[in-house]
Design a protein around this motif. Structure first.
Motif, mmCIF file in Angstrom:
data_model
loop_
_atom_site.group_PDB
_atom_site.id
_atom_site.type_symbol
_atom_site.label_atom_id
_atom_site.label_comp_id
_atom_site.label_asym_id
_atom_site.label_seq_id
_atom_site.Cartn_x
_atom_site.Cartn_y
_atom_site.Cartn_z
ATOM 1 N N ILE C 150 0.842 -1.198 0.000
ATOM 2 C CA ILE C 150 0.000 0.000 0.000
ATOM 3 C C ILE C 150 0.879 1.250 0.000
ATOM 4 C CG2 ILE C 150 -1.808 1.245 1.219
ATOM 5 C CD1 ILE C 150 -2.840 -1.348 0.324
ATOM 6 N N VAL C 151 1.846 1.259 0.893
ATOM 7 C CA VAL C 151 2.725 2.430 0.976
ATOM 8 C C VAL C 151 3.427 2.664 -0.360
ATOM 9 C CG1 VAL C 151 4.684 3.434 2.170
ATOM 10 C CG2 VAL C 151 3.074 2.000 3.428
ATOM 11 N N PHE C 152 3.911 1.564 -0.947
ATOM 12 C CA PHE C 152 4.618 1.684 -2.220
ATOM 13 C C PHE C 152 3.733 2.288 -3.295
ATOM 14 C CE2 PHE C 152 7.327 0.938 -5.696
ATOM 15 C CZ PHE C 152 6.543 0.431 -6.716
ATOM 16 N N ASN C 153 2.473 1.821 -3.373
ATOM 17 C CA ASN C 153 1.573 2.311 -4.422
ATOM 18 C C ASN C 153 1.352 3.798 -4.308
ATOM 19 O OD1 ASN C 153 -0.105 0.399 -6.408
ATOM 20 N ND2 ASN C 153 0.631 -0.756 -4.667
ATOM 21 N N TRP C 154 1.252 4.297 -3.068
ATOM 22 C CA TRP C 154 1.078 5.732 -2.889
ATOM 23 C C TRP C 154 2.283 6.473 -3.439
ATOM 24 C CZ3 TRP C 154 3.720 8.141 1.568
ATOM 25 C CH2 TRP C 154 3.601 9.550 1.538
ATOM 26 N N GLU C 155 3.499 6.015 -3.058
ATOM 27 C CA GLU C 155 4.693 6.715 -3.524
ATOM 28 C C GLU C 155 4.776 6.676 -5.047
ATOM 29 O OE1 GLU C 155 7.302 5.452 0.408
ATOM 30 O OE2 GLU C 155 7.640 4.462 -1.509
ATOM 31 N N PHE C 212 7.608 -3.885 -8.835
ATOM 32 C CA PHE C 212 7.717 -2.557 -9.434
ATOM 33 C C PHE C 212 8.719 -1.652 -8.750
ATOM 34 C CE2 PHE C 212 4.637 -2.199 -12.792
ATOM 35 C CZ PHE C 212 3.801 -3.279 -12.580
ATOM 36 N N GLU C 213 9.310 -2.141 -7.671
ATOM 37 C CA GLU C 213 10.189 -1.275 -6.886
ATOM 38 C C GLU C 213 11.310 -0.655 -7.730
ATOM 39 O OE1 GLU C 213 11.574 -3.200 -3.467
ATOM 40 O OE2 GLU C 213 11.541 -1.289 -2.418
ATOM 41 N N ALA C 214 11.848 -1.472 -8.624
ATOM 42 C CA ALA C 214 12.980 -0.987 -9.416
ATOM 43 C C ALA C 214 12.559 -0.016 -10.498
ATOM 44 C CB ALA C 214 13.690 -2.176 -10.042
ATOM 45 N N PHE C 215 11.241 0.205 -10.648
ATOM 46 C CA PHE C 215 10.790 1.019 -11.771
ATOM 47 C C PHE C 215 9.950 2.186 -11.310
ATOM 48 C CE2 PHE C 215 12.388 -1.713 -14.977
ATOM 49 C CZ PHE C 215 12.356 -2.976 -14.420
ATOM 50 N N LYS C 216 10.428 2.906 -10.320
ATOM 51 C CA LYS C 216 9.683 4.077 -9.861
ATOM 52 C C LYS C 216 10.054 5.294 -10.696
ATOM 53 C CE LYS C 216 9.469 4.823 -5.322
ATOM 54 N NZ LYS C 216 9.716 4.693 -3.871
ATOM 55 N N GLY C 217 9.257 6.335 -10.581
ATOM 56 C CA GLY C 217 9.606 7.605 -11.185
ATOM 57 C C GLY C 217 9.785 7.516 -12.694
ATOM 58 N N GLY C 218 10.903 8.050 -13.161
ATOM 59 C CA GLY C 218 11.101 8.167 -14.604
ATOM 60 C C GLY C 218 11.196 6.840 -15.325
ATOM 61 N N SER C 220 9.344 4.307 -14.822
ATOM 62 C CA SER C 220 8.118 3.535 -14.634
ATOM 63 C C SER C 220 7.617 2.883 -15.904
ATOM 64 C CB SER C 220 7.031 4.438 -14.071
ATOM 65 O OG SER C 220 6.851 5.530 -14.962
ATOM 66 N N ARG C 221 7.819 3.551 -17.053
ATOM 67 C CA ARG C 221 7.244 2.999 -18.261
ATOM 68 C C ARG C 221 8.070 1.876 -18.876
ATOM 69 N NH1 ARG C 221 3.955 7.167 -17.784
ATOM 70 N NH2 ARG C 221 1.965 7.030 -18.855
ATOM 71 N N GLU C 222 9.193 1.568 -18.241
ATOM 72 C CA GLU C 222 10.005 0.495 -18.813
ATOM 73 C C GLU C 222 9.794 -0.845 -18.140
ATOM 74 O OE1 GLU C 222 13.978 1.982 -18.692
ATOM 75 O OE2 GLU C 222 13.201 3.953 -19.247
ATOM 76 N N ALA C 223 8.983 -0.884 -17.096
ATOM 77 C CA ALA C 223 8.830 -2.133 -16.349
ATOM 78 C C ALA C 223 8.229 -3.211 -17.230
ATOM 79 C CB ALA C 223 7.930 -1.895 -15.141
ATOM 80 N N PRO C 224 8.854 -4.371 -17.296
ATOM 81 C CA PRO C 224 8.271 -5.459 -18.095
ATOM 82 C C PRO C 224 6.913 -5.878 -17.546
ATOM 83 C CG PRO C 224 10.342 -6.149 -17.070
ATOM 84 C CD PRO C 224 10.135 -4.749 -16.684
ATOM 85 N N ALA C 225 6.714 -5.681 -16.236
ATOM 86 C CA ALA C 225 5.439 -6.073 -15.663
ATOM 87 C C ALA C 225 4.298 -5.204 -16.152
ATOM 88 C CB ALA C 225 5.515 -6.038 -14.136
ATOM 89 N N ASN C 226 4.608 -4.086 -16.843
ATOM 90 C CA ASN C 226 3.536 -3.283 -17.434
ATOM 91 C C ASN C 226 2.768 -4.089 -18.461
ATOM 92 O OD1 ASN C 226 4.121 -0.990 -15.997
ATOM 93 N ND2 ASN C 226 5.421 -0.102 -17.570
ATOM 94 N N LEU C 227 3.446 -5.086 -19.038
ATOM 95 C CA LEU C 227 2.798 -5.898 -20.053
ATOM 96 C C LEU C 227 2.555 -7.318 -19.566
ATOM 97 C CD1 LEU C 227 5.089 -4.649 -22.889
ATOM 98 C CD2 LEU C 227 2.722 -4.014 -22.575
ATOM 99 N N LYS C 228 3.117 -7.651 -18.400
ATOM 100 C CA LYS C 228 2.928 -9.009 -17.869
ATOM 101 C C LYS C 228 2.549 -8.872 -16.391
ATOM 102 C CE LYS C 228 6.316 -11.606 -20.634
ATOM 103 N NZ LYS C 228 6.683 -10.676 -21.662
ATOM 104 N N PRO C 229 1.318 -8.516 -16.129
ATOM 105 C CA PRO C 229 0.945 -8.177 -14.754
ATOM 106 C C PRO C 229 1.024 -9.339 -13.772
ATOM 107 C CG PRO C 229 -0.963 -8.195 -16.199
ATOM 108 C CD PRO C 229 0.230 -8.385 -17.076
ATOM 109 N N ILE C 230 1.431 -8.987 -12.548
ATOM 110 C CA ILE C 230 1.380 -9.936 -11.439
ATOM 111 C C ILE C 230 0.514 -9.274 -10.380
ATOM 112 C CG2 ILE C 230 2.704 -11.067 -9.628
ATOM 113 C CD1 ILE C 230 5.061 -11.136 -11.504
#
Lengths: 311, 319, 596
Positions: C150-155, C212-218, C220-230
């Motif tokens: 939850i905390v992570f999603n807010w940030e 998603f931790e490794a893909f915060k901020g700028g 964010s759009r490169e996360a592979p999980a953007n296309l392969k959701p968990i």
């Protein structure tokens, strides 16, 4: 089937007696039965859309929900659409635009295409190269972004200069014709490449006919075959293209009932109200048919080597 | 001739890049925005939209964007879709097999219809056969594909319930059932497209054969005693093929970009529907990639057509 | 019914003698609303009624579920979603703490219970709310779901560099305290009546921190999980082809018992609404289709086969006509429709009044939208506690003509009214969309009868709704006299919805036309009302403020409501348990769907 040969002296005689060539051509055209049928059909359609709205005064946009989606009846000879608007009135009104757009776009695209193709095929070399690369460029262009861009850039300017209706008309015709001349150019060029080397052209050349005369008198009439076909195809394509443009908001406003637009509006009600689609579809079909037969007649009329008496 | 070929091949590269420049400028100047849906949503603050535009470089000047695109493309990096952040090459390759299958079959069908019917029509002009064939051809291309597609769906899917009308590229079955399912769902779109192409091509074939038939050498061949069949095949068809080759060369690149409307109606996940949705969403990298490949195909196949003319009619020479 | 009787009924509910559902029904019959009924019952958790209609007694075995979304998802990260299609696709795999049911109430999904004033989880000063998370929930890769997520999603969502489209729901959170592994306390910067904006509904889908931790901020759009959701949802990810298809399979560790019923799910995209409807209702090739913008006639005919039906869910979306308070034909300092150039005749209240009488809502409703909408006189219609009873929808050409005549607008020789050399000719634009074009035609006809000339214009949707400031055809530049489209009310709380009439939101060249006040109407009283409603914690007072704001907008004819849109979807007759909410994604309660 009798064989028609055209010995050189007869060619010369014809070439020098120009007025009679046209009279000859007109005579032959009139004898071509299907061409005359086509001509009559086209003429009646043109007359209908020009004169019709003055005679048949039912308004095109009178909304009457009680009469919606009804088939042909006394009150509405061609039936009504889903807003209860009279289809005959709409077809007559929209027909002006459809026919005008179809024929104009077709004439422009085959003129441009034939000129480009003839020049490229006849002159060869660097001219051929440049023109063909230009053709390749136009062929590669994605139509939709180009259309959006042209509309965006020129719509207001044209409206100011020519008025809203004429402005849109010019823009649509230019856009449709501008993207359809390329196949004609390639076809005509191909014809020229092969006809250039044929005997009757050689004959004309050896008799001293200048290039332009070779092209216009001898090669062009024989090269017209694909042009005629492309012409009739282009009319149908132009009418449909105009409706796609209007569907995308780039052409005439959506309440202008061009034939392509009526066809498009009718498509979701095909199972229930087929008359709505049947009439514009038939109208487009008849236009195409008549143009094609006229074209056939023209080709036969202008061909100096026509085979007489066919089965 | 070989000098001609070499010259053409050499010129192809700058031509293709010239075309890509024009394409890019058109896309950059055309109005529209990849972030349409954000606009009507009151919950998305303006800064977010502006940030996104900046992030994707949409606010940079056009020449800068073109050079950026060109340099990465040459290195093999065709970019990412603005909309889905998927690698453009992956997107295209996902859809290529379907496009090739459906559209390629349609082209083939068109040719298979047009060549025999057109030739036969021309051999017996204005006969009953010719009249009927001509009428059908006219009906075929007077009606837009969205219309014929819908009529097919109405008849074969809704009324008769014989065929599915939603195309699924991944079918779970295996073996012959896989082929059967694929065939079933492909019949209608292939027929719609193939008949449309066939109708137009028939007219050209007929016209071309008619042109050739009247020429002297055909009569010479007949006079020499060659049978009608041999005459037709050996002399007439070869020469009449020139316009046909021109047209087919123009059509083959279109297999790649597909038939947008038919793909929409049957929900075929081909490159055409990718192109149109990218255009409507202003997804420039995808549009550039597809149109670039398309322009390469156009240039290449027109060259092939030019070379074929020489083979079909040995008297043709390129000055 | 007086207060004593009400108290008696409430007591009956608490002892179990009267069901909550029956109580709520009685309150609705009295003209109150479900949320108000819940509040009266002291919200022993404002639970939506549990679906006792869910029949299957074991997980799986239902075969494939096939659904049609004619606009297909192009990405699967809910925080980048640019439309409901992306949210709906993401919702198959991700879940929020709670979902909004059709009445606008919260139904817990990843939350153990719904916070309320009564159970102390919502602070009295409106500045904080405490959520208890469900225990034993795992992500699709097996890791546990905890408060850290939850905390992570807010940030993640609040960071401007991420450029999340959900940022407005998270940026007003001051901090989140992790009370224990399954409890969080969210503290807002200001008193926030609409505390359920964050982490609920489609703006509240929760992403796993460890992915998603490794893909915060700028980045964010490169996360592979953007296309392969968990995610934590009922279905696990299988395949995704953007613009074409999304596929999932049953999640064997799903946190609700006996769910989901189906073994696989396939969401196919492309095509148009009508053919999607056909595939569900006529041929049965698919089980469900989203967003059926199809004409009523056609829907009725399709339903005759009996294989499926078109069902509706009310939403807050309102199709309306906007009257430009500024002159779109005059350019001031390089800007058209500038507040410095008031409109020549739309600033005349008589003209606007007449216009509101020329919209034949009845015909538009019956002939075009059918079950896809209802006629209304209000801009703000839902939830019902916010609907004003003060306005009437009227269609009267005669009256409109009289009003114009009395105000000095006399008919000229061409049938168009004029005054002081100004003709009542207006350009009326909207996006390309068959029902809209038909509506335009109907209104044009009525206006012509009253002496107003309307020139119709329609623009392709992707241009009309874009944010390209250089293009005069976008809706926010309002380059015509009147325009029409639907504003979505994205949540049951009308605050953001009603902000579009505030004067500080006026769209102009400076803010690149990104302001939300498109009509460019400015009114001090309205602004005062809005500011008051922003911080008003008493729900009844707040509702009254919004009603007054709606009345101001309607009575000044800043906008003319045309149709109050309902969501329409196509549902196969074999598919059960489908309850679509107008306040949340269609796929919000996917786990409850089953086939009989």
């Amino acid at each position: 089937m009798s064989i028609a040969t055209a010995p050189a002296p007869s060619l010369l005689a014809r070439a020098s007696a120009r007025p009679s060539l046209w009279r000859e051509a007109t005579r032959r055209f009139r004898r071509h039965r299907l061409a005359m049928v086509g001509f009559v059909i086209l003429l009646s359609m043109v007359m209908a859309v020009v004169v019709g709205p003055f005679v048949y005064r039912v308004p095109i946009d009178e909304i009457d929900f009680r009469a919606k989606l009804k088939g042909p009846s006394r009150a509405h000879p061609l039936g009504t659409d889903d807003l209860g608007q009279d289809l005959l009135a709409r077809m007559l009104y929209g027909g002006r635009i459809s026919l005008a757009v179809g024929v104009a776009a077709m004439l422009i695209s085959i003129t441009i295409g034939t000129t480009v193709g003839a020049m490229a095929g006849q002159l060869g070399g660097a001219v051929d190269h440049t023109l063909m690369r230009l053709t390749d460029l136009f062929l590669s262009l994605p139509q939709l972004p180009l259309l959006l861009l042209i509309v965006y850039l020129f719509r207001d300017a044209l409206k100011k200069v020519l008025g809203p209706e004429a402005g849109i008309f010019v823009m649509i015709v230019a856009v449709i014709a501008g993207l359809r001349w390329m196949p004609v150019a390639r076809l005509v060029r191909a014809q020229f490449l092969s006809l250039r080397e044929k005997e009757f052209v050689e004959a004309a050349r050896s008799l001293g006919a200048p290039t332009l005369r070779q092209v216009v008198r001898h090669i062009l009439p024989n090269a017209l075959g694909p042009v005629i076909v492309a012409g009739s195809l282009d009319v149908a394509a132009a009418i449909i293209a105009e409706s796609s443009l209007s569907f995308l908001g780039l052409g005439f406003p959506p309440d202008i009932p061009t034939w392509g637009r009526i066809l498009y509006d009718a498509k979701d009600n095909l199972d229930f109200a087929p008359h709505w689609a049947l009439f514009p579809g038939t109208a487009i079909f008849l236009t195409v048919l008549s143009i094609n037969y006229i074209g056939d007649g023209l080709r036969d009329a202008l061909d100096p080597r026509k085979v007489l008496g066919h089965k | 001739m070989s000098r001609y070929v070499v010259r053409r091949l050499v010129i192809m590269i700058p031509v293709i890049f010239g075309i890509s420049l024009v394409l890019f400028m058109i896309l950059a100047l055309a109005p529209g925005d990849p972030f349409e849906e954000l606009a009507t949503n009151p919950n998305v603050p303006p800064e977010v939209r502006m940030n996104l535009r900046a992030q994707f470089g949409l606010d940079d000047p056009v020449p800068v964007r073109y050079v950026r695109w060109l340099t990465s493309m040459v290195r093999g990096d065709w970019g990412f879709s603005f909309v889905s952040r998927v690698d453009v090459v992956t997107l295209i390759l996902q859809r290529l097999p379907t496009s090739l299958f459906v559209l390629g079959s349609a082209q083939l069908l068109g040719l298979l219809i047009a060549l025999p019917i057109g030739t036969f029509s021309a051999l017996r002009p204005y006969s009953i056969f010719d009249q009927v064939a001509t009428t059908f051809a006219f009906i075929g291309f007077s009606l837009p594909t969205f219309f014929t597609g819908l009529v097919f769906i109405l008849v074969f899917s809704l009324t008769l319930d014989w065929l599915p009308f939603i195309y699924r590229a991944d079918i779970a079955d295996t073996g012959w059932r896989w082929w059967w399912q694929h065939a079933r769902q492909a019949i209608m779109p292939v027929a719609v497209l193939g008949l449309f192409q066939g109708a137009t091509l028939t007219r050209f074939v007929r016209s071309a054969v008619l042109d050739v038939i009247r020429l002297d050498y055909v009569n010479t061949a007949r006079a020499k005693g060659l049978s009608e069949g041999a005459t037709v095949v050996k002399h007439v068809v070869r020469n009449a093929l020139i316009p046909v080759v021109t047209l087919v060369a123009l059509q083959i690149p279109a297999i790649f970009t597909g038939a947008v409307i038919t793909e929409q109606i049957f929900r075929i996940p081909g490159i055409g529907s990718l192109l149109i949705s990218s255009i409507l969403a202003n997804d420039t990298p995808v549009i550039m990639a597809i149109t670039f490949v398309f322009s390469c195909l156009v240039v290449i196949f027109n060259l092939v057509a030019d070379l074929l003319y020489g083979w079909l009619d040995p008297r043709i020479s390129y000055r | 019914m007086d207060e004593r009787e009400l108290t008696g009924l409430i007591a009956q509910v608490h002892t179990g003698a009267l069901s909550r559902r029956r109580f709520t029904q009685m309150m609705i019959a009295l003209g109150l609303t479900a949320p108000m009924a819940s509040q009266m019952l002291g919200g022993a958790a404002a639970y939506a009624q549990t679906k006792s209609t869910y029949a299957p007694t074991k997980r799986g075995g239902g075969g494939p579920l096939k659904v049609l979304w004619w606009q297909s998802p192009t990405l699967l990260n809910p925080h980048f979603a640019t439309g409901t299609k992306d949210q709906d696709g993401s919702r198959i795999f991700y879940e929020p703490l709670a979902a909004f049911d059709p009445d606008g109430n919260l139904a817990p999904i990843l939350a153990a219970e719904i916070p309320s004033l009564q159970n102390g989880a919502v602070a009295k000063d409106g500045k904080s709310v405490t959520w208890k998370l469900k225990k034993n929930v795992t992500w699709h890769d097996g890791k546990p779901f905890t408060a850290d997520d939850i905390v992570f999603n807010w940030e993640y969502a609040a960071d401007p560099a991420t450029a999340a489209t959900t940022v407005s729901s998270y940026k007003d959170i001051a901090r989140i305290d992790k009370i224990d592994s399954h409890t969080v306390k969210i503290t807002f910067k200001n008193p926030t009546p609409f505390w359920s904006d964050a982490f609920c509904g489609y703006r509240g889908m929760i992403l796993p921190k460890h992915v998603f931790e490794a893909f915060k901020g700028g980045k964010s759009r490169e996360a592979p999980a953007n296309l392969k959701p968990i995610g934590t949802g009922a279905y696990k990810f299988v395949d995704f082809k953007p613009g074409d298809i999304v596929r999932g399979e049953l999640n064997p560790n799903y946190h609700m018992p006996n769910r989901p019923h189906f073994d696989t799910i396939e969401m196919k995209g492309g095509g148009d609404a009508v053919s999607a409807g056909r595939a569900v209702v006529q041929t049965g090739e698919y089980d469900y289709a989203w967003n059926m913008q199809v004409e009523e006639e056609i829907m009725k005919r399709m339903e005759q086969g009996g294989r499926g039906k078109f069902e509706t869910s009310p939403s807050g979306n309102i199709e309306h006509i906007q009257c430009n308070q500024t002159d779109p034909w005059k350019e001031v300092d390089g800007e058209r429709s500038s507040v410095k150039a008031p409109h020549p005749f739309l600033t005349d209240p008589a003209v606007r009044q007449a216009l509101s009488l020329l919209v034949d809502r009845g015909s538009v409703h019956e002939e075009i939208y059918g079950r896809g909408g209802q006629t209304t006189a209000n801009f703000l219609n839902a939830p019902s506690k916010y609907a004003s009873k003060a306005n009437k929808a009227e269609f009267n050409v005669e009256k409109a003509s009289q009003i114009l005549e009395a105000a000095g607008w006399k008919k000229g020789a061409d049938g168009v009214r004029a005054k002081d050399g100004k003709r009542l000719k207006m350009v009326y634009q909207t996006s390309i969309n068959a029902p809209r074009q038909k509506t335009q035609a109907i209104i044009k006809q009525a206006a012509a009868k009253a002496g107003i000339e309307l020139e119709l214009k329609s623009i392709t949707a992707s241009v009309f709704f874009s944010s390209d400031a250089a293009n005069p055809d976008i809706y926010s530049r309002f380059s015509t006299d009147i325009q029409m489209y639907t504003t979505t009310q994205a949540s049951p709380d009308p605050q953001t919805f009603m902000e579009q009439f505030a004067s500080w939101e006026v769209a102009n060249k400076e803010n690149k036309y990104q302001g939300r006040n498109i009509t460019r109407w400015r009114n001090e009283d309205y602004d005062k009302l809005f500011k008051a409603a922003e911080s008003e914690l008493d729900p009844v007072k707040r509702a009254a403020l919004f009603i007054r704001m709606n009345d101001m907008a309607i009575q000044n004819v800043v906008v003319v409501p045309v149709i109050w849109r309902t969501k329409v979807q196509a549902v196969s007759s074999r598919l059960k348990g489908v309850e679509i909410s107008g306040w949340d994604n269609d796929t919000a309660q996917l786990f409850n769907w089953y086939k009989a």
